[in-house]
Design an enzyme around this catalytic site. Sequence first.
Site, short mmCIF file in Angstrom:
data_model
loop_
_atom_site.label_atom_id
_atom_site.label_comp_id
_atom_site.label_asym_id
_atom_site.label_seq_id
_atom_site.Cartn_x
_atom_site.Cartn_y
_atom_site.Cartn_z
N HIS A 194 -1.23 11.82 35.26
CA HIS A 194 -0.75 10.87 36.28
C HIS A 194 -0.78 9.45 35.72
O HIS A 194 0.16 8.67 35.89
CB HIS A 194 -1.65 10.90 37.52
CG HIS A 194 -1.42 12.06 38.44
ND1 HIS A 194 -0.20 12.34 39.00
CD2 HIS A 194 -2.27 13.00 38.93
CE1 HIS A 194 -0.31 13.40 39.80
NE2 HIS A 194 -1.55 13.83 39.77
N HIS B 290 -5.52 16.31 33.91
CA HIS B 290 -4.61 16.20 35.05
C HIS B 290 -4.42 14.74 35.46
O HIS B 290 -3.29 14.24 35.52
CB HIS B 290 -5.18 17.03 36.21
CG HIS B 290 -4.35 16.98 37.45
ND1 HIS B 290 -3.48 17.99 37.80
CD2 HIS B 290 -4.21 16.04 38.42
CE1 HIS B 290 -2.86 17.67 38.92
NE2 HIS B 290 -3.29 16.49 39.33
N GLU B 291 -5.53 14.07 35.72
CA GLU B 291 -5.43 12.68 36.20
C GLU B 291 -4.89 11.78 35.08
O GLU B 291 -4.17 10.82 35.35
CB GLU B 291 -6.78 12.17 36.71
CG GLU B 291 -7.38 12.99 37.86
CD GLU B 291 -6.48 13.16 39.08
OE1 GLU B 291 -5.55 12.33 39.28
OE2 GLU B 291 -6.68 14.14 39.83
N GLU C 204 3.30 14.60 40.19
CA GLU C 204 2.47 15.78 39.96
C GLU C 204 2.97 16.59 38.76
O GLU C 204 2.19 17.24 38.07
CB GLU C 204 2.41 16.63 41.23
CG GLU C 204 1.41 17.75 41.20
CD GLU C 204 -0.06 17.30 41.22
OE1 GLU C 204 -0.31 16.09 41.38
OE2 GLU C 204 -0.93 18.16 41.06
ZN ZN Z 1 -2.31 15.44 40.83
#
Ligand code: ZN
Length: 508
Positions: free
Chosen positions: A275, A271-272, A301
């Site tokens: 980003h 997830h990160e 996101e």
């Molecule tokens: Zn996030």
Amino acid sequence: MSQTSEAITTYTQLCEHVVETARLVTIRALLEWDERTIMPTAAGPYRAEQITVLSRIIHGRRTDPRIGDWLQELSATDLMASSHSAEATTVRCLQRDFDRQTRIPPALVEAISRQSILGQQAWVAARKNDDFQTFQPLLEQIVDLKRQEAAAVGYTGCAYDALVDEYEPDATTTQLTAVFAALREELVPLLMAIRSSDRVPTTDCLHGEFPIDVQEKFGKHAATEIGFDFSRGRLDVTHHPFCTTLGPCDSRITTRYDSQFFSTAFFGILHEAGHGIYEQGLPSEQFGLPPGMYCSLGIHESQSRLWENLVGRSHAFWQHFYPQAREAFGAALGAVELDEFVSAVNTVRPSLIRVEADEATYNLHIIIRFELEQALINGTLVVEDLPAAWNEKYREYLGVESPNHADGVLQDIHWSSAAIGYFPTYALGNLYAAQFFQAAEAALGDLQPMLAAGEFGPLRAWLGEKIYQHGQCYPAMELATEVSGKPLSHEPLMAHLRGKLEPLYGLA
Ligand code: ZN
């Protein structure tokens, strides 16, 4: 001097000022990163003062009257001729920022900055001790300050609009309510069908011995393969995972580890990293200027969700990575087959913790927070009654009961750090992610064989071309339409969830 060369001189002055402000913003981000990763607890109060000083200076620079003059001068020049050009984007976005910032009194900016740091520090202790009461007065002050901010900024719909606007420019409560309602209407029957299915995939294989050093190594390896560049970034440990950017070549991602559970850190890292890959893909020569900055938090996101869920939970992704995972975590996964593992990471189960929620129920966690924070800001809910309102909604929407506040109302950092209006961007991210992934498949063909072969480059390059390189040159909703050929809708996400979950639960 012709009008154009005068305009270029003014534009250069404006950019120099803004780029220097960005340097201060990234210095503040470094202090915040340190505060949330390795700073000794006792350093908290002084750190709050350091950040507050910087926030005051930054706010002063962002509201410098010269910016207003420069923007006014530029608004009538040829530089504005093409609406998506770097120059026109810079002027449009900075005008927006200037208007917002000049409406907020400096004393209020300082108060919010200080309170958000103190609130965050108090939250860490409150969550650890499962103590909402001690935290309550701080949160009351934060809500009060954010209501003052909304009033200062102004709004046409409701006060909450003014706060959402900071994170998702141009989004309104009305618009978000409509798209979330459409999503919920189709999601709830799917969840009901899943709940009454007699096929219940087990998640046992995700619990076991997963040594933290091996998790770190494996997570870094996967992040590298999908495209996170560790020569321009780092992975560290925190209470509440986040990604921050400290400069054009310095993207920081964080995670937390559980030695007995695989998913927390691994999917958190994907997830990160999503980003981070977005940040690393922005035009670095425009760093600090709107064309070099992320479009909106919803779009941000969408990039984390796309890699975490659309890619990272796909069967194809694990065809590539599972043999490596098995080798790394022999004790826990040695006897587990690929299909069993993929089913486990896609299991849908209403739960208490948002960051660990599955792809389907996650959106309900967001809708709960969206409704509660609106009520706090619009004054129909007081902080004292927040834990009860929280528990009530969890019972109603997810059918789960929190045994304590730590895993209930105190689970998220956002409200403690004055980020009210931020939550809806998470559900927007899920919606945008599914829409972008669908568009990528339409453009690149079936992505599954590529993912199964560990070829992540074509998808990443497509995202770079369609999304990253544009920075803020298109407003979020317009970008979504531009990329996918249709306006934001709940349909691609529902199609994705049905396509995956109906076969898994024997519903198709
Ligand atoms: Zn996030």
